[in-house]
Scaffold this motif. Structure first.
Motif, PDB file in Angstrom:
ATOM      1  N   ILE B  79       0.853  -1.188   0.000  1.00  0.00           N
ATOM      2  CA  ILE B  79       0.000   0.000   0.000  1.00  0.00           C
ATOM      3  C   ILE B  79       0.882   1.228   0.000  1.00  0.00           C
ATOM      4  O   ILE B  79       1.632   1.473   0.954  1.00  0.00           O
ATOM      5  CB  ILE B  79      -0.935  -0.027   1.219  1.00  0.00           C
ATOM      6  CG1 ILE B  79      -1.820  -1.269   1.109  1.00  0.00           C
ATOM      7  CG2 ILE B  79      -1.768   1.246   1.296  1.00  0.00           C
ATOM      8  CD1 ILE B  79      -2.786  -1.445   2.232  1.00  0.00           C
ATOM      9  N   ASP B  80       0.818   1.989  -1.108  1.00  0.00           N
ATOM     10  CA  ASP B  80       1.665   3.179  -1.248  1.00  0.00           C
ATOM     11  C   ASP B  80       0.934   4.397  -0.728  1.00  0.00           C
ATOM     12  O   ASP B  80      -0.192   4.675  -1.146  1.00  0.00           O
ATOM     13  CB  ASP B  80       2.027   3.397  -2.724  1.00  0.00           C
ATOM     14  CG  ASP B  80       2.868   2.253  -3.255  1.00  0.00           C
ATOM     15  OD1 ASP B  80       2.557   1.735  -4.342  1.00  0.00           O
ATOM     16  OD2 ASP B  80       3.834   1.861  -2.561  1.00  0.00           O
ATOM     17  N   LEU B  81       1.577   5.117   0.168  1.00  0.00           N
ATOM     18  CA  LEU B  81       0.957   6.285   0.781  1.00  0.00           C
ATOM     19  C   LEU B  81       1.841   7.503   0.587  1.00  0.00           C
ATOM     20  O   LEU B  81       3.064   7.412   0.596  1.00  0.00           O
ATOM     21  CB  LEU B  81       0.759   6.054   2.283  1.00  0.00           C
ATOM     22  CG  LEU B  81      -0.088   4.845   2.664  1.00  0.00           C
ATOM     23  CD1 LEU B  81       0.094   4.515   4.140  1.00  0.00           C
ATOM     24  CD2 LEU B  81      -1.558   5.130   2.371  1.00  0.00           C
ATOM     25  N   VAL B  82       1.188   8.635   0.448  1.00  0.00           N
ATOM     26  CA  VAL B  82       1.901   9.904   0.441  1.00  0.00           C
ATOM     27  C   VAL B  82       1.692  10.548   1.809  1.00  0.00           C
ATOM     28  O   VAL B  82       0.579  10.546   2.330  1.00  0.00           O
ATOM     29  CB  VAL B  82       1.334  10.849  -0.643  1.00  0.00           C
ATOM     30  CG1 VAL B  82       1.976  12.226  -0.545  1.00  0.00           C
ATOM     31  CG2 VAL B  82       1.532  10.247  -2.022  1.00  0.00           C
ATOM     32  N   CYS B  83       2.772  11.075   2.377  1.00  0.00           N
ATOM     33  CA  CYS B  83       2.615  11.869   3.595  1.00  0.00           C
ATOM     34  C   CYS B  83       2.955  13.302   3.200  1.00  0.00           C
ATOM     35  O   CYS B  83       4.132  13.697   3.155  1.00  0.00           O
ATOM     36  CB  CYS B  83       3.552  11.364   4.693  1.00  0.00           C
ATOM     37  SG  CYS B  83       3.450  12.363   6.193  1.00  0.00           S
ATOM     38  N   GLU B  84       1.923  14.073   2.881  1.00  0.00           N
ATOM     39  CA  GLU B  84       2.139  15.422   2.366  1.00  0.00           C
ATOM     40  C   GLU B  84       2.199  16.411   3.524  1.00  0.00           C
ATOM     41  O   GLU B  84       1.322  16.424   4.396  1.00  0.00           O
ATOM     42  CB  GLU B  84       1.011  15.799   1.393  1.00  0.00           C
ATOM     43  CG  GLU B  84       1.286  17.091   0.638  1.00  0.00           C
ATOM     44  CD  GLU B  84       0.196  17.420  -0.374  1.00  0.00           C
ATOM     45  OE1 GLU B  84      -0.439  16.481  -0.909  1.00  0.00           O
ATOM     46  OE2 GLU B  84      -0.021  18.625  -0.624  1.00  0.00           O
ATOM     47  N   MET B  85       3.247  17.214   3.517  1.00  0.00           N
ATOM     48  CA  MET B  85       3.451  18.147   4.626  1.00  0.00           C
ATOM     49  C   MET B  85       3.832  19.514   4.088  1.00  0.00           C
ATOM     50  O   MET B  85       4.497  19.607   3.057  1.00  0.00           O
ATOM     51  CB  MET B  85       4.585  17.638   5.535  1.00  0.00           C
ATOM     52  CG  MET B  85       4.308  16.260   6.106  1.00  0.00           C
ATOM     53  SD  MET B  85       5.719  15.576   6.998  1.00  0.00           S
ATOM     54  CE  MET B  85       6.642  14.858   5.647  1.00  0.00           C
ATOM     55  N   ALA B  86       3.449  20.549   4.810  1.00  0.00           N
ATOM     56  CA  ALA B  86       3.790  21.917   4.392  1.00  0.00           C
ATOM     57  C   ALA B  86       5.213  22.231   4.858  1.00  0.00           C
ATOM     58  O   ALA B  86       5.433  22.952   5.823  1.00  0.00           O
ATOM     59  CB  ALA B  86       2.790  22.888   4.997  1.00  0.00           C
ATOM     60  N   ILE B  87       6.176  21.635   4.153  1.00  0.00           N
ATOM     61  CA  ILE B  87       7.571  21.741   4.585  1.00  0.00           C
ATOM     62  C   ILE B  87       8.195  23.035   4.064  1.00  0.00           C
ATOM     63  O   ILE B  87       8.091  23.336   2.875  1.00  0.00           O
ATOM     64  CB  ILE B  87       8.378  20.543   4.035  1.00  0.00           C
ATOM     65  CG1 ILE B  87       7.782  19.239   4.564  1.00  0.00           C
ATOM     66  CG2 ILE B  87       9.842  20.633   4.433  1.00  0.00           C
ATOM     67  CD1 ILE B  87       8.234  18.033   3.806  1.00  0.00           C
ATOM     68  N   PRO B  88       8.860  23.792   4.922  1.00  0.00           N
ATOM     69  CA  PRO B  88       9.525  25.012   4.436  1.00  0.00           C
ATOM     70  C   PRO B  88      10.637  24.672   3.453  1.00  0.00           C
ATOM     71  O   PRO B  88      11.202  23.580   3.480  1.00  0.00           O
ATOM     72  CB  PRO B  88      10.124  25.627   5.713  1.00  0.00           C
ATOM     73  CG  PRO B  88       9.462  24.932   6.845  1.00  0.00           C
ATOM     74  CD  PRO B  88       9.009  23.597   6.358  1.00  0.00           C
ATOM     75  N   VAL B  89      10.936  25.651   2.631  1.00  0.00           N
ATOM     76  CA  VAL B  89      11.836  25.444   1.509  1.00  0.00           C
ATOM     77  C   VAL B  89      13.258  25.073   1.940  1.00  0.00           C
ATOM     78  O   VAL B  89      13.982  24.405   1.224  1.00  0.00           O
ATOM     79  CB  VAL B  89      11.802  26.708   0.609  1.00  0.00           C
ATOM     80  CG1 VAL B  89      13.105  27.448   0.616  1.00  0.00           C
ATOM     81  CG2 VAL B  89      11.296  26.383  -0.759  1.00  0.00           C
ATOM     82  N   TRP B  90      13.642  25.477   3.171  1.00  0.00           N
ATOM     83  CA  TRP B  90      15.018  25.242   3.576  1.00  0.00           C
ATOM     84  C   TRP B  90      15.236  23.849   4.151  1.00  0.00           C
ATOM     85  O   TRP B  90      16.356  23.485   4.454  1.00  0.00           O
ATOM     86  CB  TRP B  90      15.465  26.281   4.610  1.00  0.00           C
ATOM     87  CG  TRP B  90      14.598  26.300   5.836  1.00  0.00           C
ATOM     88  CD1 TRP B  90      14.693  25.495   6.931  1.00  0.00           C
ATOM     89  CD2 TRP B  90      13.497  27.180   6.076  1.00  0.00           C
ATOM     90  NE1 TRP B  90      13.729  25.803   7.849  1.00  0.00           N
ATOM     91  CE2 TRP B  90      12.962  26.832   7.347  1.00  0.00           C
ATOM     92  CE3 TRP B  90      12.904  28.227   5.369  1.00  0.00           C
ATOM     93  CZ2 TRP B  90      11.875  27.498   7.899  1.00  0.00           C
ATOM     94  CZ3 TRP B  90      11.822  28.863   5.926  1.00  0.00           C
ATOM     95  CH2 TRP B  90      11.310  28.495   7.192  1.00  0.00           C
ATOM     96  N   VAL B  91      14.160  23.061   4.298  1.00  0.00           N
ATOM     97  CA  VAL B  91      14.328  21.730   4.864  1.00  0.00           C
ATOM     98  C   VAL B  91      14.639  20.748   3.739  1.00  0.00           C
ATOM     99  O   VAL B  91      13.912  20.654   2.749  1.00  0.00           O
ATOM    100  CB  VAL B  91      13.043  21.290   5.614  1.00  0.00           C
ATOM    101  CG1 VAL B  91      13.213  19.903   6.209  1.00  0.00           C
ATOM    102  CG2 VAL B  91      12.684  22.316   6.668  1.00  0.00           C
ATOM    103  N   SER B  92      15.710  19.959   3.913  1.00  0.00           N
ATOM    104  CA  SER B  92      16.141  19.058   2.837  1.00  0.00           C
ATOM    105  C   SER B  92      15.328  17.769   2.841  1.00  0.00           C
ATOM    106  O   SER B  92      14.664  17.433   3.811  1.00  0.00           O
ATOM    107  CB  SER B  92      17.619  18.703   3.007  1.00  0.00           C
ATOM    108  OG  SER B  92      17.766  17.786   4.090  1.00  0.00           O
ATOM    109  N   GLN B  93      15.428  17.044   1.734  1.00  0.00           N
ATOM    110  CA  GLN B  93      14.716  15.772   1.604  1.00  0.00           C
ATOM    111  C   GLN B  93      15.162  14.804   2.697  1.00  0.00           C
ATOM    112  O   GLN B  93      14.346  14.098   3.298  1.00  0.00           O
ATOM    113  CB  GLN B  93      15.001  15.118   0.240  1.00  0.00           C
ATOM    114  CG  GLN B  93      14.638  15.938  -0.964  1.00  0.00           C
ATOM    115  CD  GLN B  93      15.720  16.944  -1.320  1.00  0.00           C
ATOM    116  OE1 GLN B  93      16.697  17.102  -0.574  1.00  0.00           O
ATOM    117  NE2 GLN B  93      15.540  17.628  -2.423  1.00  0.00           N
TER     118      GLN B  93
END
Lengths: 141, 380
Positions: B79-93
């Protein structure tokens, strides 16, 4: 259609009814006591079309055989629910499934179709899904 | 639950039963939804470090479009899930991924089930399913698109699972026989948050059968690394679909049309564009290994041959033998048994009929039919 439900149907009445539902089928009588009918049965669109023979003698149970195509069995296993691997066992003689007051055409004939359906399924999956009993395995009951 | 064909003894019914047996069982689906909702809540609530990013979990892939298929030889669905978050631009993958991992490890229960994958975290619920959680942030430009880490965790790649799910569903609904309910209409206008679903429409069921045929085919040839990825099958199938309501016709037409829909890019290389994400080519891996495109076409050709045999087989035992390339041996037996047991149910209820002229069995309402009386098969 047939009056007098309490009287056994005559051999001619049975043959006539079979001819009526399958006009191209063949009935042969031996006097008034015996008849042999040959017709066709194809249980589902995916099934083979079988030629079946039903023999009926007064005071006896109808006997059903499959003529064509020949019944097969993987690795020589016994085909379930047959007498001597020759005739189909379509009903339990003791349960009163079949009585001489019944029309073979709407009892034995559809049961033969049902048997052939389950026979092909048995060939496919190795199990008989049609229920039923075997006389020798009374110990299972 | 199980869709019934007009003729419950037809090949069409067998194919419906096949797709149903491949699909995630309803109880397991319900369980999976509850479990991933719980993970979502856990990631979002205090004292989670992710709480300020308002994480939202939703399915992508086969469960979002109703084409899930039991993996060959395994119990667990992926089961593939996306965990979408409002991450600020300066946070790396890498940081985002680590934060998700840390929060999950904070729970003893989740820690025990947790496995790190290159881009996502996997929670394994033994004998049930794997939840693969991919961290993501909102994309730019296309509404509802997202950015996901690439495999090396160096860059954010655009993706659009919601858009893809909407596009696929729109295609699946293309049929005169289907009522467009409010939810479907909304889906055609705006990608809604996908929920995990089972197959309902002919296109979905046909895709399930195609995916399974692929699994069986490449497993038999011991070449699973050459198998076309599911999204290629799903995308070409949706594009090839003409709106037929039955699986058999759909399967036949898709097998003919799918190979014709592989495009070429300006360099003559294979191109299967993501309809929801311009610039993404699902056939990208074919460029570096020429065996992949050949394997794809070879597989479809074999499937066409297998289908022709299946359609023309006479005798349920032969139909079953010709169904094996599509399902595998064990599953074929299960499906034929289910098909036969349906007849048993009718028999038990007294609604099985037989057309005496042909011997054809049917559910009550066939013409010139008589009910089949109760009987007990006997004999040795």
């Amino acid at each position: 259609m047939i009056a007098g439900q309490n009287r056994p149907l005559s051999v001619v009445q049975q043959g006539a009814a079979l001819k009526r539902v399958q006009p191209h089928s063949v009935v042969r009588y031996s006097g008034h006591q015996d008849m042999i009918w040959k017709g066709h049965v194809q249980p589902t669109p995916m099934s083979c079309e079988y030629e079946v023979e039903i023999g009926y003698q007064l005071k006896h149970f109808p006997r059903t055989r499959v003529l064509k195509p020949e019944l097969i069995s993987p690795e020589g296993e016994r085909i379930p629910h047959m007498y001597d691997q020759k005739r189909l066992c379509l009903f339990h003689p003791k349960f009163g499934d079949w009585r001489p007051t019944m029309l073979i055409a709407n009892s034995i004939l559809p049961w033969a179709a049902l048997w052939l359906f389950y026979y092909e399924v048995w060939l496919a999956v190795g199990e008989w899904h049609g229920g039923g009993e075997h006389p020798r395995r009374r110990s299972d009951l | 639950m199980i869709l019934e064909a007009n003729d419950i003894l037809s090949l069409e019914q067998l194919l419906l039963d096949a797709s149903d047996s491949l699909d995630i069982p309803p109880s397991r689906l319900k369980d999976a939804i509850a479990k991933y909702a719980a993970v979502g809540s856990y990631l979002a609530e205090n004292p989670s470090e992710l709480a300020p990013f308002r994480p939202e979990i939703y399915p992508q892939g086969s469960l979002a479009i109703g084409t899930a298929v039991k993996p060959l030889g395994r119990d667990e669905f992926d089961i593939d899930l996306v965990c979408e978050m409002a991450i600020p631009v300066w946070v790396s993958q890498q940081t985002v991924k680590n934060l998700v991992g840390l929060r999950l490890k904070d729970s003893e229960i989740y820690r025990a089930m947790l496995e790190e994958k290159c881009r996502c975290w996997r929670l394994t619920y033994a004998n049930a399913f794997h939840l693969d959680i991919l961290p993501a942030k909102p994309g730019v430009g296309i509404p509802h698109s997202i950015l996901v880490p690439d495999r090396e965790l160096h860059a954010w790649k655009p993706s659009n699972p919601r858009g893809y799910a909407s596009w696929f569903t729109l295609n699946a609904l293309r049929s005169g026989h289907v009522r467009l309910d409010a939810q479907s209409v909304r889906a055609s206008v705006e990608p809604i948050r996908p929920t995990a679903t089972r197959a309902r429409y002919a296109l979905q069921r046909t895709v399930q059968i195609l995916k399974r045929h692929r699994d069986v085919h490449f497993s038999r040839h011991k070449a699973s690394d050459l198998a076309p990825i599911s999204v290629i099958i799903t995308t070409l199938a949706a594009r090839a679909y003409e709106g037929h309501p039955d699986v058999l016709t759909t399967l036949k037409r898709l097998l003919e049309r799918m190979p014709l829909l592989v495009e070429r890019d300006h360099l003559g290389r294979a191109l299967i564009p993501n309809p929801a994400n311009p610039g993404e080519n699902f056939a990208e891996r074919w460029h570096s290994d020429e065996r992949l495109e050949k394997a794809f076409h070879g597989w479809l050709q074999q499937a066409r041959l297998d289908l022709r045999k299946l359609e023309t087989a006479r005798g349920i035992h032969r139909v079953a033998a010709d169904l094996e390339p599509f399902l595998g041996q064990r599953r074929t037996k299960m499906v034929v048994a289910a098909y036969a047991n349906r007849l048993g149910l009718l028999r038990g209820r007294g609604t099985l009929t037989s057309d005496l002229t042909t011997g054809r069995l049917a559910a009550l309402s066939a013409s010139y039919a008589a009910p089949v009386r109760q009987n007990t098969f006997f004999g040795d």
